[in-house]
Write a protein that holds these residues in place. Structure first.
Motif, PDB file in Angstrom:
ATOM      1  N   ALA A  82      83.198  40.127  43.380  1.00 58.38           N
ATOM      2  CA  ALA A  82      82.514  39.230  43.032  1.00 58.38           C
ATOM      3  C   ALA A  82      82.679  38.543  41.538  1.00 58.38           C
ATOM      4  CB  ALA A  82      80.862  39.548  42.840  1.00 58.38           C
ATOM      5  N   LYS A  83      83.716  39.377  40.838  1.00 53.38           N
ATOM      6  CA  LYS A  83      84.087  38.755  39.529  1.00 53.38           C
ATOM      7  C   LYS A  83      84.866  37.645  39.651  1.00 53.38           C
ATOM      8  CE  LYS A  83      83.785  43.134  37.217  1.00 53.38           C
ATOM      9  NZ  LYS A  83      84.518  44.320  36.625  1.00 53.38           N
ATOM     10  N   LEU A  84      85.380  37.404  40.741  1.00 51.58           N
ATOM     11  CA  LEU A  84      86.210  36.216  41.225  1.00 51.58           C
ATOM     12  C   LEU A  84      85.395  35.085  41.388  1.00 51.58           C
ATOM     13  CD1 LEU A  84      88.849  37.792  43.631  1.00 51.58           C
ATOM     14  CD2 LEU A  84      89.319  37.325  41.185  1.00 51.58           C
ATOM     15  N   TRP A  85      84.219  35.350  41.573  1.00 52.21           N
ATOM     16  CA  TRP A  85      83.186  33.890  41.689  1.00 52.21           C
ATOM     17  C   TRP A  85      82.523  33.688  40.187  1.00 52.21           C
ATOM     18  CZ3 TRP A  85      77.451  34.351  42.676  1.00 52.21           C
ATOM     19  CH2 TRP A  85      76.944  33.076  43.026  1.00 52.21           C
ATOM     20  N   GLN A  86      83.159  32.370  40.076  1.00 56.24           N
ATOM     21  CA  GLN A  86      82.926  31.942  38.625  1.00 56.24           C
ATOM     22  C   GLN A  86      81.776  30.740  38.310  1.00 56.24           C
ATOM     23  OE1 GLN A  86      84.310  33.301  35.659  1.00 56.24           O
ATOM     24  NE2 GLN A  86      84.977  34.777  37.170  1.00 56.24           N
ATOM     25  N   ALA A  87      80.623  30.895  39.135  1.00 49.79           N
ATOM     26  CA  ALA A  87      79.548  30.036  39.012  1.00 49.79           C
ATOM     27  C   ALA A  87      79.124  29.799  37.378  1.00 49.79           C
ATOM     28  CB  ALA A  87      78.503  30.164  39.921  1.00 49.79           C
TER      29      ALA A  87
END
Length: 135
Positions: A82-87
């Motif tokens: 989830a760290k790859l998700w940068q919202a």
């Protein structure tokens, strides 16, 4: 001892272990010089996964150790990926103290190895705690 009492003892033991693991994890980040520098920040990551395992044990006191370990590893991997998700909102949350402790900030393959070490340690400790709670 009744099954309900046994589950309560297991839950209580898991919560105590979880709190102890949190204290060790925070200490590993606060006093990093107490550990060999070659280990870097990875002891804290291993302890994070161990904390997750004890959290799952508290939620599922009757589950098999293997199932709790799989849940802990799946949770750890999911949080890392989830760290790859940068919202913007989650990036902002990750920059808070609580967000950083719960979710981390930057994806790292090495963290996955540290989580595996923490879960493996958790398997041993969970079985030990189950014996203690049953006594």
């Amino acid at each position: 001892m009744s099954a309900a009492a046994d589950a309560s003892r297991r839950r209580l033991a898991a919560l105590a272990a979880m709190l102890a693991t949190i204290a060790l994890g925070l200490a590993s980040r606060h006093w990093p010089d107490a550990l060999p520098s070659a280990l870097g920040k990875y002891p804290g990551d291993a302890l994070w996964a161990l904390m997750v395992l004890f959290g799952w044990r508290a939620l599922r006191p009757r589950a098999r150790t293997r199932d709790v370990a799989l849940l802990a590893m799946a949770t750890s991997v999911a949080v890392e990926v989830a760290k790859l998700w940068q919202a913007p909102w989650i990036v902002e949350f990750r920059h808070t103290a609580v967000g950083h402790l719960l979710l981390g900030q930057v994806f790292s393959w090495q963290n996955l190895v540290a989580y595996g070490v923490g879960v493996l340690a958790g398997i041993v400790l969970d079985r030990l705690l189950l014996r203690i709670a049953a006594a």
